[in-house]
Design a protein around this motif. Structure first.
Motif, PDB file in Angstrom:
ATOM      1  N   HIS A 162       0.828  -1.212   0.000  1.00  0.00           N
ATOM      2  CA  HIS A 162       0.000   0.000   0.000  1.00  0.00           C
ATOM      3  C   HIS A 162       0.861   1.261   0.000  1.00  0.00           C
ATOM      4  N   PHE A 163       2.062   1.140  -0.538  1.00  0.00           N
ATOM      5  CA  PHE A 163       2.985   2.271  -0.649  1.00  0.00           C
ATOM      6  C   PHE A 163       2.291   3.472  -1.298  1.00  0.00           C
ATOM      7  N   ILE A 164       1.583   3.217  -2.381  1.00  0.00           N
ATOM      8  CA  ILE A 164       0.727   4.208  -3.042  1.00  0.00           C
ATOM      9  C   ILE A 164      -0.539   3.478  -3.480  1.00  0.00           C
ATOM     10  N   CYS A 165      -1.675   4.065  -3.199  1.00  0.00           N
ATOM     11  CA  CYS A 165      -2.956   3.486  -3.596  1.00  0.00           C
ATOM     12  C   CYS A 165      -3.733   4.546  -4.379  1.00  0.00           C
ATOM     13  N   ILE A 166      -4.208   4.178  -5.574  1.00  0.00           N
ATOM     14  CA  ILE A 166      -4.961   5.108  -6.420  1.00  0.00           C
ATOM     15  C   ILE A 166      -6.220   4.402  -6.912  1.00  0.00           C
ATOM     16  N   PHE A 167      -7.311   5.123  -6.948  1.00  0.00           N
ATOM     17  CA  PHE A 167      -8.547   4.536  -7.462  1.00  0.00           C
ATOM     18  C   PHE A 167      -9.489   5.639  -7.933  1.00  0.00           C
ATOM     19  N   ARG A 168     -10.423   5.261  -8.797  1.00  0.00           N
ATOM     20  CA  ARG A 168     -11.505   6.155  -9.182  1.00  0.00           C
ATOM     21  C   ARG A 168     -12.532   6.158  -8.055  1.00  0.00           C
ATOM     22  N   ALA A 169     -13.127   7.310  -7.789  1.00  0.00           N
ATOM     23  CA  ALA A 169     -14.052   7.424  -6.660  1.00  0.00           C
ATOM     24  C   ALA A 169     -15.181   6.408  -6.748  1.00  0.00           C
ATOM     25  N   ASN A 170     -15.696   6.183  -7.947  1.00  0.00           N
ATOM     26  CA  ASN A 170     -16.821   5.265  -8.091  1.00  0.00           C
ATOM     27  C   ASN A 170     -16.398   3.796  -8.098  1.00  0.00           C
ATOM     28  N   GLU A 171     -15.105   3.531  -7.957  1.00  0.00           N
ATOM     29  CA  GLU A 171     -14.598   2.167  -7.906  1.00  0.00           C
ATOM     30  C   GLU A 171     -14.434   1.664  -6.480  1.00  0.00           C
ATOM     31  N   LEU A 172     -14.368   2.573  -5.513  1.00  0.00           N
ATOM     32  CA  LEU A 172     -14.035   2.188  -4.141  1.00  0.00           C
ATOM     33  C   LEU A 172     -14.990   1.147  -3.567  1.00  0.00           C
ATOM     34  N   GLU A 173     -16.270   1.304  -3.819  1.00  0.00           N
ATOM     35  CA  GLU A 173     -17.257   0.346  -3.302  1.00  0.00           C
ATOM     36  C   GLU A 173     -16.983  -1.073  -3.798  1.00  0.00           C
ATOM     37  N   LYS A 174     -16.340  -1.201  -4.953  1.00  0.00           N
ATOM     38  CA  LYS A 174     -16.109  -2.509  -5.561  1.00  0.00           C
ATOM     39  C   LYS A 174     -14.822  -3.160  -5.053  1.00  0.00           C
ATOM     40  N   LEU A 175     -13.995  -2.416  -4.331  1.00  0.00           N
ATOM     41  CA  LEU A 175     -12.728  -2.950  -3.835  1.00  0.00           C
ATOM     42  C   LEU A 175     -12.949  -3.708  -2.528  1.00  0.00           C
ATOM     43  N   ASN A 176     -12.085  -4.684  -2.248  1.00  0.00           N
ATOM     44  CA  ASN A 176     -12.183  -5.371  -0.967  1.00  0.00           C
ATOM     45  C   ASN A 176     -11.524  -4.521   0.121  1.00  0.00           C
TER      46      ASN A 176
END
Length: 210
Positions: A162-176
């Motif tokens: 988790h050194f750097i974590c990037i995501f689209r805002a609408n993708e967060l719900e889909k992540l574990n």
């Protein structure tokens, strides 16, 4: 792009860890990005060192050991109305070696791959083909069943970071809860110092002659 920095008060391995480490991350952030940074914390010492940054005072329900970082990120996204495909970067404070150059390189990798989410990858300390489940009577069971002897025959694998974590805002719900899914891409880095204990912090100081 928004940058979220989780900085909860309380750490069993290194008491006051985030208050000790926050200066290392904030010192890497350029002035032109400062307005896009949100620090979510319940630590007064972190707040005192974060003058000029947006602070989200984390409530007690999101400050316990059992709360996942995903829950904390969802709270920030909802309260700051971060929506759709806006890019969100999460920076743990436990990586004091991380530089803005590292961050830009990971962001470019994310954009070049038109990704939905990104974590980092490092070479594992031990290949899973060499690891065993602990069994009764001092016995063990292979985590991955195989009969290969030569390490060069083992399939390539990596350890997530988790050194750097990037995501689209609408993708967060889909992540574990570890912030990845089947669509996540992994950016290769050298293993950094990850500070969780006093010994880790001393190792960082020794490595950087501080």
């Amino acid at each position: 792009m928004k940058i979220i920095i989780p900085a909860r008060k309380g750490s069993k391995g290194l008491p006051g860890k985030n208050a000790i480490l926050i200066k290392h991350t904030l010192s890497t952030i350029p002035n032109y990005v400062k307005d896009n940074v949100i620090i979510t914390t319940n630590d007064g010492k972190v707040i005192d060192q974060s003058v000029g940054y947006k602070i989200l005072l984390r409530n007690a329900k999101l400050s316990g050991d059992e709360i996942s970082t995903k829950d904390v990120l969802l709270d920030v996204i909802q309260k700051y109305n971060i929506v759709d495909e806006e890019i969100v970067m999460m920076l743990y404070l436990t990586y004091p070696e991380r530089t803005w150059t590292d961050i830009e390189a990971a962001l470019n990798f994310f954009l070049d791959n038109n990704a939905k989410s990104l974590l980092c990858r490092v070479e594992p300390k031990s290949h899973p083909y060499l690891c065993m489940f602990d069994k009764d009577d001092n016995k063990g069971k292979q985590i991955v069943e195989h009969n290969l002897y030569r390490r060069q025959d083992y399939p390539e694998c990596f350890e997530l970071s988790h050194f750097i974590c990037i995501f689209r805002a609408n993708e967060l719900e889909k992540l574990n809860k570890n912030l990845y899914n089947k669509d996540t891409i992994f950016y290769k880095i050298k293993r950094p110092v990850d500070v969780d204990t006093k010994e880790d912090l001393q190792r960082y100081y020794d490595k950087n002659n501080r």
